[in-house]
Design a protein around this motif. Structure first.
Motif, PDB file in Angstrom:
ATOM      1  N   GLY A 213       6.667   7.768  15.934  1.00 23.21           N
ATOM      2  CA  GLY A 213       7.412   8.888  16.527  1.00 23.21           C
ATOM      3  C   GLY A 213       7.285   8.852  18.046  1.00 23.21           C
ATOM      4  N   ARG A 214       8.031   9.734  18.691  1.00 23.15           N
ATOM      5  CA  ARG A 214       7.991   9.769  20.167  1.00 23.15           C
ATOM      6  C   ARG A 214       6.679  10.338  20.682  1.00 23.15           C
ATOM      7  NH1 ARG A 214      13.717  10.298  19.397  1.00 23.15           N
ATOM      8  NH2 ARG A 214      13.233  12.119  18.162  1.00 23.15           N
ATOM      9  N   THR A 215       6.129  11.308  19.949  1.00 26.12           N
ATOM     10  CA  THR A 215       4.949  12.022  20.451  1.00 26.12           C
ATOM     11  C   THR A 215       3.760  11.108  20.780  1.00 26.12           C
ATOM     12  OG1 THR A 215       5.694  13.807  19.020  1.00 26.12           O
ATOM     13  CG2 THR A 215       3.542  14.089  20.053  1.00 26.12           C
ATOM     14  N   PRO A 216       3.410  10.135  19.911  1.00 24.70           N
ATOM     15  CA  PRO A 216       2.216   9.337  20.233  1.00 24.70           C
ATOM     16  C   PRO A 216       2.449   8.241  21.279  1.00 24.70           C
ATOM     17  CG  PRO A 216       3.044   8.717  18.066  1.00 24.70           C
ATOM     18  CD  PRO A 216       3.889   9.853  18.537  1.00 24.70           C
TER      19      PRO A 216
ATOM     20  N   LEU B 238       0.705   5.658   8.712  1.00 30.23           N
ATOM     21  CA  LEU B 238       1.049   6.692   7.737  1.00 30.23           C
ATOM     22  C   LEU B 238       2.199   6.343   6.815  1.00 30.23           C
ATOM     23  CD1 LEU B 238       1.017   9.814  10.078  1.00 30.23           C
ATOM     24  CD2 LEU B 238      -0.188   9.683   7.883  1.00 30.23           C
ATOM     25  N   ASP B 239       3.219   5.684   7.375  1.00 25.58           N
ATOM     26  CA  ASP B 239       4.454   5.584   6.601  1.00 25.58           C
ATOM     27  C   ASP B 239       5.334   4.428   7.063  1.00 25.58           C
ATOM     28  OD1 ASP B 239       5.063   6.744   9.040  1.00 25.58           O
ATOM     29  OD2 ASP B 239       5.677   8.661   8.228  1.00 25.58           O
ATOM     30  N   GLU B 240       6.333   4.118   6.261  1.00 24.86           N
ATOM     31  CA  GLU B 240       7.285   3.052   6.582  1.00 24.86           C
ATOM     32  C   GLU B 240       8.581   3.309   5.817  1.00 24.86           C
ATOM     33  OE1 GLU B 240       8.803   1.074   8.428  1.00 24.86           O
ATOM     34  OE2 GLU B 240       7.410  -0.625   8.552  1.00 24.86           O
TER      35      GLU B 240
ATOM     36  N   SER C 150      11.779  -1.223  11.966  1.00 27.09           N
ATOM     37  CA  SER C 150      10.671  -0.780  11.105  1.00 27.09           C
ATOM     38  C   SER C 150       9.607  -0.083  11.941  1.00 27.09           C
ATOM     39  CB  SER C 150      10.050  -1.969  10.371  1.00 27.09           C
ATOM     40  OG  SER C 150       9.364  -2.793  11.303  1.00 27.09           O
ATOM     41  N   TYR C 151       8.827   0.779  11.293  1.00 28.65           N
ATOM     42  CA  TYR C 151       7.710   1.416  11.995  1.00 28.65           C
ATOM     43  C   TYR C 151       6.664   0.367  12.380  1.00 28.65           C
ATOM     44  CZ  TYR C 151       9.137   6.287  11.161  1.00 28.65           C
ATOM     45  OH  TYR C 151       9.775   7.510  11.185  1.00 28.65           O
ATOM     46  N   ARG C 152       6.574  -0.705  11.575  1.00 24.96           N
ATOM     47  CA  ARG C 152       5.637  -1.775  11.915  1.00 24.96           C
ATOM     48  C   ARG C 152       6.019  -2.381  13.281  1.00 24.96           C
ATOM     49  NH1 ARG C 152       1.275  -5.139  10.001  1.00 24.96           N
ATOM     50  NH2 ARG C 152       0.909  -6.372  11.852  1.00 24.96           N
TER      51      ARG C 152
ATOM     52  N   LEU D 219      -2.003  12.528  13.664  1.00 22.05           N
ATOM     53  CA  LEU D 219      -0.746  12.905  13.021  1.00 22.05           C
ATOM     54  C   LEU D 219       0.253  13.397  14.051  1.00 22.05           C
ATOM     55  CD1 LEU D 219      -2.326  15.147  10.223  1.00 22.05           C
ATOM     56  CD2 LEU D 219      -1.208  12.936   9.813  1.00 22.05           C
ATOM     57  N   GLY D 220       1.524  13.154  13.791  1.00 20.01           N
ATOM     58  CA  GLY D 220       2.587  13.825  14.534  1.00 20.01           C
ATOM     59  C   GLY D 220       3.070  14.985  13.666  1.00 20.01           C
ATOM     60  N   LEU D 221       4.085  15.672  14.142  1.00 23.63           N
ATOM     61  CA  LEU D 221       4.636  16.808  13.398  1.00 23.63           C
ATOM     62  C   LEU D 221       6.156  16.695  13.381  1.00 23.63           C
ATOM     63  CD1 LEU D 221       4.202  19.683  12.113  1.00 23.63           C
ATOM     64  CD2 LEU D 221       4.380  20.592  14.449  1.00 23.63           C
ATOM     65  N   GLY D 222       6.727  16.610  12.179  1.00 27.00           N
ATOM     66  CA  GLY D 222       8.187  16.576  12.090  1.00 27.00           C
ATOM     67  C   GLY D 222       8.753  17.943  12.464  1.00 27.00           C
TER      68      GLY D 222
ATOM     69  N   GLY E 241       8.380  20.290   9.829  1.00 25.52           N
ATOM     70  CA  GLY E 241       7.017  20.542   9.344  1.00 25.52           C
ATOM     71  C   GLY E 241       6.432  19.416   8.523  1.00 25.52           C
ATOM     72  N   HIS E 242       7.117  18.236   8.492  1.00 22.49           N
ATOM     73  CA  HIS E 242       6.530  17.148   7.707  1.00 22.49           C
ATOM     74  C   HIS E 242       5.380  16.486   8.461  1.00 22.49           C
ATOM     75  CE1 HIS E 242       9.647  13.950   9.289  1.00 22.49           C
ATOM     76  NE2 HIS E 242       8.529  13.846   9.967  1.00 22.49           N
ATOM     77  N   VAL E 243       4.463  15.911   7.704  1.00 26.32           N
ATOM     78  CA  VAL E 243       3.433  15.042   8.281  1.00 26.32           C
ATOM     79  C   VAL E 243       3.521  13.720   7.530  1.00 26.32           C
ATOM     80  CG1 VAL E 243       1.784  16.690   9.256  1.00 26.32           C
ATOM     81  CG2 VAL E 243       1.670  16.159   6.829  1.00 26.32           C
ATOM     82  N   GLY E 244       3.421  12.602   8.266  1.00 27.85           N
ATOM     83  CA  GLY E 244       3.781  11.317   7.680  1.00 27.85           C
ATOM     84  C   GLY E 244       5.233  11.495   7.261  1.00 27.85           C
ATOM     85  N   PHE E 245       5.534  11.171   5.996  1.00 29.23           N
ATOM     86  CA  PHE E 245       6.857  11.523   5.492  1.00 29.23           C
ATOM     87  C   PHE E 245       6.719  12.458   4.296  1.00 29.23           C
ATOM     88  CE2 PHE E 245       9.634   8.126   7.567  1.00 29.23           C
ATOM     89  CZ  PHE E 245      10.380   9.068   8.258  1.00 29.23           C
ATOM     90  N   ASN E 246       5.704  13.325   4.335  1.00 30.90           N
ATOM     91  CA  ASN E 246       5.580  14.363   3.301  1.00 30.90           C
ATOM     92  C   ASN E 246       6.543  15.478   3.682  1.00 30.90           C
ATOM     93  OD1 ASN E 246       3.134  13.574   1.476  1.00 30.90           O
ATOM     94  ND2 ASN E 246       2.575  13.077   3.588  1.00 30.90           N
TER      95      ASN E 246
ATOM     96  N   ALA F  55      16.498  13.031  12.670  1.00 31.43           N
ATOM     97  CA  ALA F  55      15.453  12.890  13.689  1.00 31.43           C
ATOM     98  C   ALA F  55      15.127  11.421  13.966  1.00 31.43           C
ATOM     99  CB  ALA F  55      14.192  13.637  13.243  1.00 31.43           C
ATOM    100  N   ASN F  56      15.392  10.554  12.980  1.00 30.95           N
ATOM    101  CA  ASN F  56      15.073   9.133  13.150  1.00 30.95           C
ATOM    102  C   ASN F  56      16.295   8.284  13.521  1.00 30.95           C
ATOM    103  OD1 ASN F  56      12.123   8.225  12.398  1.00 30.95           O
ATOM    104  ND2 ASN F  56      12.606   9.995  11.122  1.00 30.95           N
ATOM    105  N   ALA F  57      17.453   8.945  13.708  1.00 31.22           N
ATOM    106  CA  ALA F  57      18.692   8.195  13.913  1.00 31.22           C
ATOM    107  C   ALA F  57      18.654   7.325  15.171  1.00 31.22           C
ATOM    108  CB  ALA F  57      19.873   9.153  13.968  1.00 31.22           C
TER     109      ALA F  57
ATOM    110  N   SER G 126      10.582  22.132  21.342  1.00 32.04           N
ATOM    111  CA  SER G 126      11.256  22.073  20.039  1.00 32.04           C
ATOM    112  C   SER G 126      10.260  22.201  18.881  1.00 32.04           C
ATOM    113  CB  SER G 126      12.045  20.763  19.907  1.00 32.04           C
ATOM    114  OG  SER G 126      11.156  19.682  19.895  1.00 32.04           O
ATOM    115  N   LYS G 127       8.982  21.926  19.131  1.00 30.76           N
ATOM    116  CA  LYS G 127       7.988  21.987  18.058  1.00 30.76           C
ATOM    117  C   LYS G 127       7.296  23.366  17.982  1.00 30.76           C
ATOM    118  CE  LYS G 127       8.387  17.625  16.845  1.00 30.76           C
ATOM    119  NZ  LYS G 127       7.572  16.482  17.203  1.00 30.76           N
ATOM    120  N   ALA G 128       7.551  24.247  18.955  1.00 27.13           N
ATOM    121  CA  ALA G 128       6.772  25.488  19.084  1.00 27.13           C
ATOM    122  C   ALA G 128       6.812  26.369  17.832  1.00 27.13           C
ATOM    123  CB  ALA G 128       7.228  26.276  20.305  1.00 27.13           C
TER     124      ALA G 128
END
Ligand code: GLP
Length: 247
Positions: free
Chosen positions: A38-41, A67-69, A80-82, A132-135, A138-143, A165-167, A203-205
């Motif tokens: 994600g952009r945050t990290p 976390l995810d792929e 890819s996230y990798r 962790l980031g935050l979708g 409210g998702h974490v990873g892709f939960n 968000a991933n486009a 946007s995350k507030a």
């Protein structure tokens, strides 16, 4: 109780977390880290690369688990996230290749791949520090927000909010974003010994406020952090805005 730390801006947060990681790696070079995309990290990874170049941190004996792929993307696929992790961190630090762990999005045995990931995490003794980031939803990873959450690493159908968000990674074409992904489950995440969720920007507030003060609900997977005994949320001022209004 989630512990909250607020920083002046995203760069101050990244510098503080990179220094914290460097300190922990000096104390325990075999640290097992869980990492987000994600952009945050990105500022955090930039800072870690800088500290590594300055000889102030080594990852030579550390282990990482992402976390995810996306499902259907090969590790070498630039979307890819990798590839994201190679570009922002792995190509620039001294992590040992065999200690970098990733879900294989190109697998033709989804259940087997998810079980393999859980086994590998268990074999190294679990995750010491999960970042962790935050979708936005409210998702974490892709939960993803749902009526119920999966505990273990699993395959998830992405919500349209997450595909939007991933486009950017897919040339801004939402329809090109895979419909499914592999993700650590909520229990996989909550089993880490320490959690640090980072969120920056206005946007995350709203989501941050619900995560910290709202009920624990699968409709906001990040709210499950409230159940962890060693969870921290690190924010910049903009992401902490609503929380401050309430205090
Ligand atoms: C992605 C990832 C998440 C990440 C989130 C936030 O969808 N699967 O792990 O935390 O988006 O991304 P950003 O930091 O760009 O807001």
């Amino acid at each position: 109780m989630i512990r909250v730390r607020v920083f002046g801006d995203a760069n101050a947060l990244a510098r503080a977390l990179a220094r914290d990681l460097a300190r922990r790696l000096r104390r325990n070079p075999r640290l097992v880290l869980g990492l987000p995309t994600g952009r945050t990290p990105i500022p955090l990874y930039d800072e870690l690369v800088r500290l590594h170049a300055a000889g102030r941190v080594t990852f030579s004996r550390a282990t990482t688990f992402n976390l995810d792929e996306f499902l259907g993307l090969d590790a070498r696929d630039p979307r890819s996230y990798r590839s994201f992790m190679q570009h922002h961190l792995f190509d620039h630090v001294d992590l040992t290749r065999r200690r970098i762990h990733f879900l294989n999005g190109a697998t033709d045995n989804v259940a087997g791949e998810c079980a393999r990931y859980e086994r590998t995490i268990a074999r190294v003794g679990g995750i010491d520090l999960q970042i962790l980031g935050l979708g936005l939803n409210g998702h974490v990873g892709f939960n993803e927000p749902a009526r119920a959450l999966a505990a273990q690493t699993h395959c998830v159908r992405l919500t349209s909010a997450s595909r939007r968000a991933n486009a950017a990674i897919f040339g801004n074409r939402v329809r090109a974003v895979p419909r499914r992904a592999l993700s650590m489950g909520m229990a996989t995440i909550l089993h880490a010994r320490r959690l640090v969720l980072i969120a920056t920007g206005a946007s995350k507030a709203r989501c941050v406020e619900r995560m910290i003060n709202g009920p624990v609900t699968p409709r906001l997977p990040a709210s499950f952090l409230q159940l962890h005994t060693n969870a921290e949320v690190w924010l910049d001022r903009a992401a902490a805005e609503r929380r401050n209004e309430l205090l």
